[in-house]
Design a protein around this motif. Structure first.
Motif, PDB file in Angstrom:
ATOM      1  N   HIS A 253       1.078  -1.340   0.173  1.00 50.90           N
ATOM      2  CA  HIS A 253       0.157   0.047  -0.088  1.00 50.90           C
ATOM      3  C   HIS A 253       0.809   0.768  -0.144  1.00 50.90           C
ATOM      4  CE1 HIS A 253      -3.686  -1.183   1.300  1.00 50.90           C
ATOM      5  NE2 HIS A 253      -3.640  -2.413   0.964  1.00 50.90           N
ATOM      6  N   ALA A 257       1.237   3.857  -3.180  1.00 53.27           N
ATOM      7  CA  ALA A 257       1.201   5.247  -2.930  1.00 53.27           C
ATOM      8  C   ALA A 257       2.018   6.066  -2.662  1.00 53.27           C
ATOM      9  CB  ALA A 257       0.575   5.863  -1.247  1.00 53.27           C
ATOM     10  N   ASP A 260       2.232   6.142  -6.795  1.00 54.98           N
ATOM     11  CA  ASP A 260       1.889   7.747  -7.879  1.00 54.98           C
ATOM     12  C   ASP A 260       1.737   8.598  -7.704  1.00 54.98           C
ATOM     13  OD1 ASP A 260      -0.287   7.953  -9.200  1.00 54.98           O
ATOM     14  OD2 ASP A 260      -1.718   7.170  -7.238  1.00 54.98           O
ATOM     15  N   LYS A 266       0.311   4.346 -12.169  1.00 57.80           N
ATOM     16  CA  LYS A 266      -0.629   3.560 -11.103  1.00 57.80           C
ATOM     17  C   LYS A 266      -0.172   2.080 -11.102  1.00 57.80           C
ATOM     18  CE  LYS A 266      -3.091   7.650 -11.413  1.00 57.80           C
ATOM     19  NZ  LYS A 266      -3.414   7.809 -10.076  1.00 57.80           N
ATOM     20  N   ARG A 324      -9.140   5.277  -3.263  1.00 62.75           N
ATOM     21  CA  ARG A 324      -8.792   4.927  -3.766  1.00 62.75           C
ATOM     22  C   ARG A 324      -8.775   3.062  -4.076  1.00 62.75           C
ATOM     23  NH1 ARG A 324      -4.012   1.394  -3.821  1.00 62.75           N
ATOM     24  NH2 ARG A 324      -3.171   2.190  -2.157  1.00 62.75           N
ATOM     25  N   SER A 325      -9.939   2.570  -4.959  1.00 58.99           N
ATOM     26  CA  SER A 325     -10.100   0.730  -5.626  1.00 58.99           C
ATOM     27  C   SER A 325     -10.037   0.451  -6.467  1.00 58.99           C
ATOM     28  CB  SER A 325     -11.457   0.409  -4.511  1.00 58.99           C
ATOM     29  OG  SER A 325     -12.210  -0.100  -5.250  1.00 58.99           O
ATOM     30  N   ARG A 326      -9.534  -0.222  -6.918  1.00 61.46           N
ATOM     31  CA  ARG A 326      -9.881  -1.628  -8.149  1.00 61.46           C
ATOM     32  C   ARG A 326     -11.160  -1.333  -8.283  1.00 61.46           C
ATOM     33  NH1 ARG A 326      -4.637  -3.742  -7.192  1.00 61.46           N
ATOM     34  NH2 ARG A 326      -5.655  -5.867  -6.919  1.00 61.46           N
ATOM     35  N   ASP A 345      -2.414   7.670   2.069  1.00 63.79           N
ATOM     36  CA  ASP A 345      -3.412   6.587   1.179  1.00 63.79           C
ATOM     37  C   ASP A 345      -4.261   6.202   1.862  1.00 63.79           C
ATOM     38  OD1 ASP A 345      -3.307   4.983  -1.268  1.00 63.79           O
ATOM     39  OD2 ASP A 345      -3.188   4.200  -0.099  1.00 63.79           O
ATOM     40  N   ASN A 347      -7.346   3.552   1.242  1.00 67.77           N
ATOM     41  CA  ASN A 347      -7.410   1.856  -0.304  1.00 67.77           C
ATOM     42  C   ASN A 347      -8.823   1.500   0.678  1.00 67.77           C
ATOM     43  OD1 ASN A 347      -6.795   0.367  -2.525  1.00 67.77           O
ATOM     44  ND2 ASN A 347      -5.469  -0.602  -1.319  1.00 67.77           N
TER      45      ASN A 347
END
Length: 552
Positions: A253, A257, A260, A266, A324-326, A345, A347
Motif C-alpha cells: 500500500h 501510494a 503514484d 498506477k 483508491r480502489s480497483r 493513502d 484504500n
C-alpha cells in the motif's frame, strides 16, 4: 550418529540421511562451531559456519534431483541439525547425495545409510514415518515479534456447518486431491485468501487448517478431521505467517501510494509471494534513479511512524468515492473496509495490515523487470524478509571472503579472474585429453600382441575423447568399448567396430549399463547409469568375439 572431532584433526562429520517417497531427511552433528547457516536451494544444500578458532567454513551437498526449496525446512537442536527436503518428483528413489570435493573437510555423506524404501518391511516404514512426522513439525527461524494491539491470537467460536469436501493441492506441478471437510464457523480470525494476499494458517482444536477461502460472506476452513455442528472450538492463528503478510501488504500500500504521488505510476495488480512480492506498475520502465528515490521516500515514512487505521463504512457512504480502489468483487456483501495510512493513502482492502508504519521496519526494493502488456514489475521485501535477506547475503559474503581471500568490494573482480583462469585450464585440459587419446590409440596399434577387443575407462573425458581413440584405432577389425565418468555415478559409453557387431551388441550394452544410446555406421554411444557394470559388458564383448572367431 558419528561425531565430529575438531577441525584441525581433519575428521569430517558423517551425515545420516533417509530417503522417503516424498522427502529426504538429513541429520548431522556439528561440534565447536557457531553461526551455522543452512541454505536450501533447488539443487543443493549450502552449509556455512565458524569453527572454535573463528575459521570460516563453507560446504555444499549436491542433490540427486531437484527439491522444492520453499517447502523444505531445517532446524538446529544444540549440536544436531535436521533438514527436511521436499522432492519435486515424488516416488523416485534417491541413491546418493554428493559433497563438493573442492570444499573444506567438514561434512561428508555416509552412503551406507540409504535404504530402498520400496522394499522396506512395515516396521521399517513405521520407523521412518515417525521420523518424518517429527521433522515435518520443524519451522524456520524464530518467533515473529509480538504486537501489543493484537490480542486475538487465540479465539473461541462455534461450528455452524461441516461438510465433506476435497482440496486440490499443487504438488510439483501435479494436482493432488486431499479428502477432508469444509468448516464454516460463527466467526473467525483466519484471513481467507484474496486481494493478492495468501490465506492465514492456524489450527482448530489442534487440527491444522490447510486452506481458508471466501464464499460470499463466509470464510470456509478446510480441515482433514470433522467437527460436530454447534460444538465450541479453540482457534489459533499462525502469528509469524500473519505478521509477515501484514508487513508485505502494508508495504505494498505504501509503495503504491508513493509511486503514484511521485511519478504518476498506477498499480494494476500485485502478488504477495513466499519469498518476495511483486507490484505491477502501469509504466513501460523505471529509471534507476526513480527506484532509488522511491525506496528512500517509503523508508522515510516508516521512520516517521505514521499511523495506519481501519475504517468500516456502508457501501453508500460518501467517503467510499474518495478512496483508491480497483472495484468490489461481484459476490461482495456487507460493509466496506478502508485501510487509511494517515495523510498518505486511503484504500479499500480486505487484507491484514500493521497499525503503524514503524512495524514495517524497512522496505528494500530489489529491482524491476519487464512486465506484460507494456508494464513494469517492481520487486520488494518488507520487514522481517529484509532482515533475513541481509542475513543470507552477509553469510554468503563471509563465505566468499574466506574462499576468495579478498574483501567484499573485490569479490566480483576475483570471481571474474577465477572464471577466466578456469576457462584457460579447461581448454588446456581438453587439448591434453585429445593428445592423450591419440597416444592411447597409437600405443594399442603398435602392440604386436593386440587382440580384436580394446576396452578403456577413464574418470575424466568426454565424447570427443572417446571418438578420437576410435578414429585413430580404426573400427574395421577391432571392437572398441570406451567409458568415461565416475564409477559410482552416471557417465558416457561408446561401442565402435564392425557395423554388424555394433548393431547387434549396442542395445545389449546400453541395457547392461542401464542407460540409453543410439547407433549409426558402426558406432553406438550414449549415457550409462551404472558404470560399475562395465566388467559384465567386457565379458559379453569378449565372448562374442571368441564365438565369431570360432565360426571363421
Amino acid at each position: 550418529m558419528p561425531q565430529i572431532t575438531r577441525l584441525e584433526d581433519s575428521q569430517p562429520a558423517h551425515a545420516l540421511w533417509f530417503d522417503r517417497p516424498k522427502f529426504v531427511y538429513v541429520n548431522f552433528i556439528v561440534e565447536d562451531s557457531k553461526d551455522v547457516q543452512v541454505d536450501i536451494q533447488e539443487t543443493k544444500l549450502v552449509f556455512s559456519c565458524k569453527s572454535a578458532d573463528d575459521t570460516n567454513i563453507y560446504n555444499e551437498i549436491h542433490f540427486y534431483d531437484k527439491v522444492q526449496a520453499l517447502d523444505s525446512r531445517e532446524r538446529r537442536y544444540d549440536r544436531t541439525i535436521n533438514v527436511m527436503l521436499r522432492k519435486q518428483k515424488e516416488n523416485v528413489a534417491w541413491p546418493r547425495l554428493t559433497k563438493d570435493a573442492g570444499k573444506p573437510v567438514w561434512l561428508s555423506v555416509d552412503f551406507d545409510n540409504w535404504r530402498d524404501w520400496e522394499q522396506e518391511e512395515d516396521d521399517g516404514m513405521a520407523e521412518y514415518e515417525r521420523y518424518a512426522d517429527m521433522l515435518q513439525s520443524m519451522s524456520k527461524g524464530g518467533s515473529a515479534p509480538k504486537m501489543d494491539d493484537l490480542d486475538d491470537l487465540d479465539f473461541t467460536t462455534s461450528v455452524v456447518s461441516c461438510r465433506p469436501a476435497e482440496l486440490k493441492i499443487d504438488n510439483s506441478g501435479k494436482k493432488e486431491k486431499v479428502k477432508g471437510f469444509n468448516i464454516i464457523l460463527k466467526d473467525t480470525i483466519l484471513f481467507p485468501e484474496g486481494g493478492g494476499q495468501p490465506d492465514d494458517q492456524g489450527v482448530l482444536n489442534d487440527v491444522p487448517v490447510l486452506r481458508v477461502t471466501r464464499q460470499g460472506a463466509d470464510a470456509v476452513h478446510f480441515v482433514t478431521s470433522p467437527l460436530e455442528v454447534g460444538v465450541e472450538v479453540q482457534m489459533k492463528v499462525d502469528w509469524e505467517r500473519r505478521f509477515n503478510h501484514m508487513q508485505q501488504h502494508s508495504g505494498q500500500h505504501l509503495i503504491t501510494a508513493i509511486a503514484d504521488s511521485m511519478f504518476g505510476f498506477k498499480t494494476t495488480s500485485w502478488e504477495l509471494g513466499r519469498q518476495r512480492s511483486v507490484i505491477e506498475l502501469d509504466t513501460p520502465s523505471m529509471e534507476p534513479g526513480q527506484v532509488e528515490a522511491l525506496e528512500k521516500a517509503v523508508n522515510e515514512k516508516i521512520r516517521e511512524q505514521v499511523p495506519v487505521s481501519v475504517k468500516v463504512v456502508a457501501v453508500d457512504d460518501p467517503s467510499v468515492e474518495q478512496v483508491r480502489s480497483r472495484g468490489l468483487p461481484e459476490d461482495h456483501t456487507g460493509p466496506i473496509r478502508i485501510i487509511d495510512i494517515e495523510g498518505i493513502d486511503a484504500n479499500m482492502c480486505c487484507g491484514t495490515h500493521v497499525s503503524n508504519l514503524s512495524h514495517l521496519q524497512a522496505i528494500k526494493i530489489l529491482g524491476t523487470e519487464k512486465g506484460k502488456k507494456n508494464k513494469t514489475n517492481l520487486i520488494f521485501l518488507a520487514g522481517s524478509r529484509v532482515l533475513k535477506y541481509a542475513e543470507r547475503s552477509y553469510s554468503v559474503e563471509k563465505a566468499l571472503t574466506s574462499l576468495l581471500k579478498t574483501g567484499p568490494e573485490d569479490h566480483v573482480e576475483a570471481v571474474d579472474k577465477l572464471q577466466k583462469s578456469a576457462k584457460v585450464l579447461q581448454k588446456n585440459n581438453l587439448n591434453l585429453l585429445r593428445d592423450l587419446a591419440v597416444l592411447i590409440a597409437q600405443n594399442f596399434k603398435s602392440n604386436p600382441n593386440r587382440g580384436k577387443l580394446f576396452c578403456l575407462h577413464r574418470k575424466d573425458g568426454d565424447s570427443e575423447f572417446m571418438n578420437i581413440i576410435a578414429n585413430e584405432i580404426g573400427t574395421e577389425g577391432t571392437l572398441i568399448f570406451l567409458t568415461v565418468g565416475d564409477e559410482k555415478e552416471a557417465g558416457l559409453f561408446l561401442l565402435a567396430g564392425p557395423i554388424e557387431m555394433v548393431d547387434t551388441l549396442g542395445p545389449r550394452v546400453a541395457e547392461l549399463l542401464e542407460g540409453k544410446g543410439a547407433g549409426k555406421r558402426g558406432r553406438y554411444q550414449g549415457k550409462a547409469n551404472k558404470m560399475g557394470k562395465r566388467p559384465e559388458v567386457e565379458v559379453l564383448l569378449h565372448e562374442n568375439i571368441q564365438h565369431r572367431s570360432s565360426e571363421e
